[in-house]
Design a protein around this motif. Structure first.
Motif, mmCIF file in Angstrom:
data_model
loop_
_atom_site.group_PDB
_atom_site.id
_atom_site.type_symbol
_atom_site.label_atom_id
_atom_site.label_comp_id
_atom_site.label_asym_id
_atom_site.label_seq_id
_atom_site.Cartn_x
_atom_site.Cartn_y
_atom_site.Cartn_z
ATOM 1 N N ARG A 5 8.399 1.824 -2.259
ATOM 2 C CA ARG A 5 9.165 0.953 -1.449
ATOM 3 C C ARG A 5 7.977 0.965 -0.074
ATOM 4 O O ARG A 5 7.177 2.079 0.085
ATOM 5 N N ASN A 13 6.717 -6.542 3.765
ATOM 6 C CA ASN A 13 7.387 -4.949 3.059
ATOM 7 C C ASN A 13 7.253 -5.460 1.763
ATOM 8 O O ASN A 13 7.611 -6.313 1.251
ATOM 9 N N SER A 53 9.956 -6.762 14.553
ATOM 10 C CA SER A 53 10.015 -7.783 13.303
ATOM 11 C C SER A 53 10.802 -9.465 14.040
ATOM 12 O O SER A 53 10.724 -10.252 13.476
ATOM 13 N N SER A 108 4.893 -0.800 3.342
ATOM 14 C CA SER A 108 4.633 -2.106 3.382
ATOM 15 C C SER A 108 2.979 -2.143 4.003
ATOM 16 O O SER A 108 2.093 -1.107 3.329
ATOM 17 N N LEU A 166 11.214 -0.095 6.632
ATOM 18 C CA LEU A 166 11.145 -0.564 4.440
ATOM 19 C C LEU A 166 12.935 -1.421 4.525
ATOM 20 O O LEU A 166 11.508 -2.245 3.461
#
Length: 210
Positions: free
Chosen positions: A159, A152, A18, A161, A137
């Motif tokens: 929640r 996201n 990320s 992606s 998430l």
């Protein structure tokens, strides 16, 4: 190696990915991260740590629950979806990890297809996988390229992606969502845009996933 330690290692990998996946406008000429990217990385790390802390009690509850039976998992798979017929399905344990899953494929005569996958987060193995997903998430992630995007977001209170990739004559999309704080639901669409796949997700009946 315990499942808990294995989950932590997976999550560390997600954090590394990320941090490298979101490029900011002040990235260095040598490709090194810019200031805003570094700040965003620390912010995401804090959010993930907070999510892990908040999830600890729920994960403990999931560990004590019994996963759904094959018949219960099968009942969640509709016979048709968004006008597409179910062409195959499978339910049962993913024996290598001890995970209870269900999969189904839907298609039509317009070269569109959707693969639906559901994983039950109850039990030792499932709760560990769900915990990693909850933390990923919790991070604010968004990326856009010439051929698509990923980020996201929240869909119908869950929640999730999302991802979309497209070319001159094709488009694929993907949604992965946490339902009822227990089930990991994934949709992979071929020939469908993200917005079309989002409509498919909203059509699903999650009453059996409680």
């Amino acid at each position: 190696m315990s499942l808990k330690h294995f989950s932590i290692l997976i999550f560390i990998g997600l954090l590394v990915l990320s941090c490298g996946g979101n490029r900011s406008s002040d990235e260095g000429k040598d490709g090194s991260p810019g200031l805003s990217e570094a700040v965003g990385g620390f912010r995401n790390l804090n959010k993930a740590a907070k999510a892990a802390e908040d999830w600890e009690k729920k994960q403990s509850d999931l560990q004590s629950k019994t996963p759904l039976t094959n018949d219960e998992m099968k009942a969640v798979l509709p016979e048709s979806l968004a006008g597409m017929k179910r062409t195959r399905f499978s339910v049962g344990d993913a024996s290598m990890m001890g995970l209870v899953t269900a999969q189904a494929t839907y298609s039509d005569d317009q070269n569109r297809s959707v693969e639906l996958s559901i994983m039950d987060g109850a039990g030792e193995a499932g709760s560990g996988v769900i915990a990693v997903y909850v933390m990923s998430l919790s991070m604010e992630m968004e990326e856009e390229t010439e051929s698509g995007f990923s980020k996201n977001t929240t869909i119908n209170g869950s929640r999730a992606s999302i991802k979309e990739q497209r070319g001159d004559d094709w488009v694929n999309s993907e949604i992965g969502a946490l339902v009822s704080d227990r089930y990991l639901v994934t949709l992979n669409g071929s020939g469908l845009t993200y917005k079309e796949l989002e409509d498919v997700f909203k059509e699903l009946n999650f009453i059996g996933l409680k």
